[in-house]
Design a protein around this motif. Sequence first.
Motif, PDB file in Angstrom:
ATOM      1  N   VAL A  43       0.734  -1.146  -0.128  1.00 40.84           N
ATOM      2  CA  VAL A  43       0.043  -0.034   0.026  1.00 40.84           C
ATOM      3  C   VAL A  43       0.638   1.141   0.105  1.00 40.84           C
ATOM      4  CG1 VAL A  43      -1.656  -1.116   0.995  1.00 40.84           C
ATOM      5  CG2 VAL A  43      -0.122   0.077   2.351  1.00 40.84           C
ATOM      6  N   SER A  44       0.382   2.329  -0.537  1.00 39.09           N
ATOM      7  CA  SER A  44       0.871   3.508  -0.159  1.00 39.09           C
ATOM      8  C   SER A  44       0.112   4.535   0.696  1.00 39.09           C
ATOM      9  CB  SER A  44       0.861   4.359  -1.863  1.00 39.09           C
ATOM     10  OG  SER A  44      -0.540   4.709  -2.029  1.00 39.09           O
ATOM     11  N   GLN A  45       1.126   5.271   1.690  1.00 42.81           N
ATOM     12  CA  GLN A  45       0.245   5.789   2.798  1.00 42.81           C
ATOM     13  C   GLN A  45       0.356   7.401   2.390  1.00 42.81           C
ATOM     14  OE1 GLN A  45       2.193   6.885   6.448  1.00 42.81           O
ATOM     15  NE2 GLN A  45       0.461   5.206   7.121  1.00 42.81           N
ATOM     16  N   TRP A  46      -0.687   8.059   2.644  1.00 44.71           N
ATOM     17  CA  TRP A  46      -0.994   9.299   2.230  1.00 44.71           C
ATOM     18  C   TRP A  46      -1.590  10.091   3.426  1.00 44.71           C
ATOM     19  CZ3 TRP A  46      -0.839  11.354  -2.966  1.00 44.71           C
ATOM     20  CH2 TRP A  46      -0.249  10.379  -4.041  1.00 44.71           C
ATOM     21  N   ALA A  47      -1.144  11.502   3.542  1.00 37.70           N
ATOM     22  CA  ALA A  47      -1.259  12.346   4.869  1.00 37.70           C
ATOM     23  C   ALA A  47      -1.869  13.582   4.402  1.00 37.70           C
ATOM     24  CB  ALA A  47      -0.394  12.241   5.798  1.00 37.70           C
ATOM     25  N   HIS A  53      -5.790  13.725   8.749  1.00 32.09           N
ATOM     26  CA  HIS A  53      -6.401  12.392   8.089  1.00 32.09           C
ATOM     27  C   HIS A  53      -5.339  11.802   7.431  1.00 32.09           C
ATOM     28  CE1 HIS A  53      -9.283   9.889   6.514  1.00 32.09           C
ATOM     29  NE2 HIS A  53      -8.560   9.902   5.145  1.00 32.09           N
ATOM     30  N   THR A  54      -5.216  10.384   7.513  1.00 35.96           N
ATOM     31  CA  THR A  54      -4.067   9.466   6.916  1.00 35.96           C
ATOM     32  C   THR A  54      -5.027   8.457   6.198  1.00 35.96           C
ATOM     33  OG1 THR A  54      -3.885   8.208   8.797  1.00 35.96           O
ATOM     34  CG2 THR A  54      -2.270  10.281   8.366  1.00 35.96           C
ATOM     35  N   ALA A  55      -4.400   7.987   5.265  1.00 38.30           N
ATOM     36  CA  ALA A  55      -5.175   6.805   4.653  1.00 38.30           C
ATOM     37  C   ALA A  55      -3.952   5.929   3.759  1.00 38.30           C
ATOM     38  CB  ALA A  55      -5.968   7.364   3.357  1.00 38.30           C
ATOM     39  N   ASP A  56      -4.419   4.563   3.488  1.00 40.50           N
ATOM     40  CA  ASP A  56      -3.635   3.677   2.916  1.00 40.50           C
ATOM     41  C   ASP A  56      -4.397   3.383   1.544  1.00 40.50           C
ATOM     42  OD1 ASP A  56      -1.750   3.824   4.912  1.00 40.50           O
ATOM     43  OD2 ASP A  56      -2.198   1.748   5.781  1.00 40.50           O
ATOM     44  N   PHE A  57      -3.571   3.090   0.460  1.00 42.13           N
ATOM     45  CA  PHE A  57      -4.274   2.837  -0.665  1.00 42.13           C
ATOM     46  C   PHE A  57      -3.425   1.550  -1.166  1.00 42.13           C
ATOM     47  CE2 PHE A  57      -5.453   7.150   0.128  1.00 42.13           C
ATOM     48  CZ  PHE A  57      -6.775   7.057  -0.150  1.00 42.13           C
ATOM     49  N   PRO A  58      -4.108   0.337  -2.004  1.00 38.26           N
ATOM     50  CA  PRO A  58      -3.558  -0.525  -2.444  1.00 38.26           C
ATOM     51  C   PRO A  58      -2.760   0.036  -3.781  1.00 38.26           C
ATOM     52  CG  PRO A  58      -5.620  -1.269  -1.908  1.00 38.26           C
ATOM     53  CD  PRO A  58      -5.677   0.096  -1.554  1.00 38.26           C
ATOM     54  N   LEU A  59      -1.374  -0.389  -4.050  1.00 36.56           N
ATOM     55  CA  LEU A  59      -0.786   0.030  -5.131  1.00 36.56           C
ATOM     56  C   LEU A  59      -1.503  -0.356  -6.328  1.00 36.56           C
ATOM     57  CD1 LEU A  59       2.915  -0.615  -4.058  1.00 36.56           C
ATOM     58  CD2 LEU A  59       1.470   1.367  -3.895  1.00 36.56           C
ATOM     59  N   SER A  60      -0.988   0.451  -7.647  1.00 36.07           N
ATOM     60  CA  SER A  60      -1.624   0.333  -9.005  1.00 36.07           C
ATOM     61  C   SER A  60      -0.654  -0.664  -9.506  1.00 36.07           C
ATOM     62  CB  SER A  60      -1.822   1.408  -9.801  1.00 36.07           C
ATOM     63  OG  SER A  60      -2.440   2.353  -9.068  1.00 36.07           O
ATOM     64  N   CYS A  61      -1.167  -1.659 -10.542  1.00 41.64           N
ATOM     65  CA  CYS A  61      -0.373  -2.542 -11.029  1.00 41.64           C
ATOM     66  C   CYS A  61       0.657  -2.177 -12.066  1.00 41.64           C
ATOM     67  CB  CYS A  61      -1.518  -3.420 -12.159  1.00 41.64           C
ATOM     68  SG  CYS A  61      -2.103  -2.623 -13.398  1.00 41.64           S
ATOM     69  N   GLY A  62       0.400  -0.941 -12.671  1.00 37.67           N
ATOM     70  CA  GLY A  62       1.261  -0.179 -13.656  1.00 37.67           C
ATOM     71  C   GLY A  62       1.512  -0.937 -14.734  1.00 37.67           C
ATOM     72  N   HIS A  63       0.646  -1.648 -15.332  1.00 34.95           N
ATOM     73  CA  HIS A  63       0.564  -2.173 -16.449  1.00 34.95           C
ATOM     74  C   HIS A  63       0.266  -1.100 -17.548  1.00 34.95           C
ATOM     75  CE1 HIS A  63       0.005  -5.036 -20.082  1.00 34.95           C
ATOM     76  NE2 HIS A  63       0.685  -5.844 -19.207  1.00 34.95           N
ATOM     77  N   ARG A  64       0.853  -1.189 -18.858  1.00 31.29           N
ATOM     78  CA  ARG A  64       0.588  -0.106 -19.597  1.00 31.29           C
ATOM     79  C   ARG A  64      -0.811  -0.309 -20.566  1.00 31.29           C
ATOM     80  NH1 ARG A  64       5.009  -1.033 -24.553  1.00 31.29           N
ATOM     81  NH2 ARG A  64       4.575  -3.229 -24.951  1.00 31.29           N
ATOM     82  N   MET A 347      -3.746  15.672  -0.511  1.00 31.92           N
ATOM     83  CA  MET A 347      -3.038  14.897   0.242  1.00 31.92           C
ATOM     84  C   MET A 347      -1.348  14.682  -0.263  1.00 31.92           C
ATOM     85  SD  MET A 347      -5.784  11.905   1.226  1.00 31.92           S
ATOM     86  CE  MET A 347      -4.864  11.488   2.844  1.00 31.92           C
ATOM     87  N   THR A 348      -0.416  14.448   0.863  1.00 28.11           N
ATOM     88  CA  THR A 348       1.027  14.311   0.426  1.00 28.11           C
ATOM     89  C   THR A 348       1.225  12.716   0.541  1.00 28.11           C
ATOM     90  OG1 THR A 348       1.413  16.236   1.368  1.00 28.11           O
ATOM     91  CG2 THR A 348       3.241  14.662   1.118  1.00 28.11           C
ATOM     92  N   PHE A 349       1.863  12.206  -0.505  1.00 26.52           N
ATOM     93  CA  PHE A 349       2.612  10.973  -0.461  1.00 26.52           C
ATOM     94  C   PHE A 349       3.519  10.642   0.554  1.00 26.52           C
ATOM     95  CE2 PHE A 349       5.647   7.861  -2.044  1.00 26.52           C
ATOM     96  CZ  PHE A 349       4.976   6.655  -2.196  1.00 26.52           C
ATOM     97  N   MET A 350       3.427   9.500   1.390  1.00 25.25           N
ATOM     98  CA  MET A 350       4.329   9.509   2.604  1.00 25.25           C
ATOM     99  C   MET A 350       5.513   8.199   2.389  1.00 25.25           C
ATOM    100  SD  MET A 350       3.420  12.110   4.443  1.00 25.25           S
ATOM    101  CE  MET A 350       4.480  11.785   5.905  1.00 25.25           C
ATOM    102  N   GLY A 351       4.975   7.273   1.525  1.00 30.01           N
ATOM    103  CA  GLY A 351       5.864   6.220   1.200  1.00 30.01           C
ATOM    104  C   GLY A 351       5.039   4.878   0.879  1.00 30.01           C
ATOM    105  N   ILE A 352       5.973   3.801   0.683  1.00 30.87           N
ATOM    106  CA  ILE A 352       5.265   2.444   0.437  1.00 30.87           C
ATOM    107  C   ILE A 352       5.448   1.529   1.526  1.00 30.87           C
ATOM    108  CG2 ILE A 352       5.517   0.618  -1.256  1.00 30.87           C
ATOM    109  CD1 ILE A 352       4.381   3.172  -2.425  1.00 30.87           C
ATOM    110  N   TYR A 353       4.321   0.871   1.779  1.00 34.37           N
ATOM    111  CA  TYR A 353       4.523  -0.259   2.930  1.00 34.37           C
ATOM    112  C   TYR A 353       4.288  -1.711   2.477  1.00 34.37           C
ATOM    113  CZ  TYR A 353       4.556   3.651   6.463  1.00 34.37           C
ATOM    114  OH  TYR A 353       4.437   4.690   7.297  1.00 34.37           O
TER     115      TYR A 353
END
Length: 365
Positions: A43-47, A53-64, A347-353
């Motif tokens: 997941v990626s964490q955003w604040a 408020h903070t939130a976690d979001f599952p990562l995208s697949c990145g496929h073209r 929201m600001t991207f905080m990192g990958i978990y």
Amino acid sequence: MKFIDILRDHLDAFNQAYEQQITTTMRQAIYAMISCRTNTQRVSQWACQSCTHTADFPLSCGHRSCPQCQHNTTIDWLNKQQAKLLPVEYYMVTFTLPFELRVIAKHQPELLYQAMFSVAASILKDFAHNSKSLGGEIGFTGVLHTHSRRRDYHPHLHFIIPAGSFNKDKKQWQKSRGKYLFNAFNLATVWRARLLECLTKKLDITLPAAIPKKWVVDCQHVGTGLPALKYLSRYLYRGVLPDKNIISVTDGQVSFKYQDSQSQTTKIRTLSTVKFIWLVLQHVLPKGLRRVRDYGLLSGNFCKLRQQIQLMLVVAGALPQVVGSPLVEEAKRIAAIRPCPCCQQPMTFMGIYLNRRPTSLTVTT
């Protein structure tokens, strides 16, 4: 309804109907898309900096081929192409593969697409070299599109070309004269002869019995080049059909809208869900194939020379593309924005978990 939802709901029926036609590349694309943003272990964490408020979001697949990914890739490409824009007139040259050869493209896409790029690029270079109004080093960017506006299989190449060339001996930019860049009928004649020769003699591909004598190549003026870049960027990295174009999914039928190329009006096309899925997935490109290629003055090897040419043209009185151009504004519009559900501020991207453990805490704004 999103395409990925339709794919997930009707995947078993699709596999049964098209089992013999689904390639390994297509299966990889299917797996990536149905897994997109569903893997809760990554997941990626955003604040939000305006509230707590903070939130976690599952990562995208990145496929073209995924319609909900590659936002930033599109923006990066637009920005890089903007940096290459010259303050001159531009032309768009389109090389179309005739219907009779599309069956070869379906079965051997990597070979045929590569042949289309190499042959078309050689034609443009030779026409420029033999042109009285050019004669020097030119540059152009080629993009492979595999579908029509109805999303039928229709491979063709678009090339955006600045109307001018650079004379290395005189160290001068030579502007193209006249109302057109190259004669489209002559381009089509050479396109047919060279591609057929490449397929038969170099690639040893058996051609179908009936091949049309007249092929289609279009060469048209597109102004400053900005409209062409925006057009080419639409389908580069975000799938074939935007989810917003899907109108309804009812009774096993999918309806989507498209703009008719002849009448320039919006039309509706309806297919069964299984046929609709195939209509989209048949455009999945072979793994590793580059669908965007730069040549000559627009390639990476000519970066310093291109900057010198831009400076020469500015000094000569031409108006350059500035930072606040519509291209940048379009990129900003396309950019993925994640608003805070509480205060609606960015929201600001905080990192990958990974497995709920932080691997990066680099803050980007």
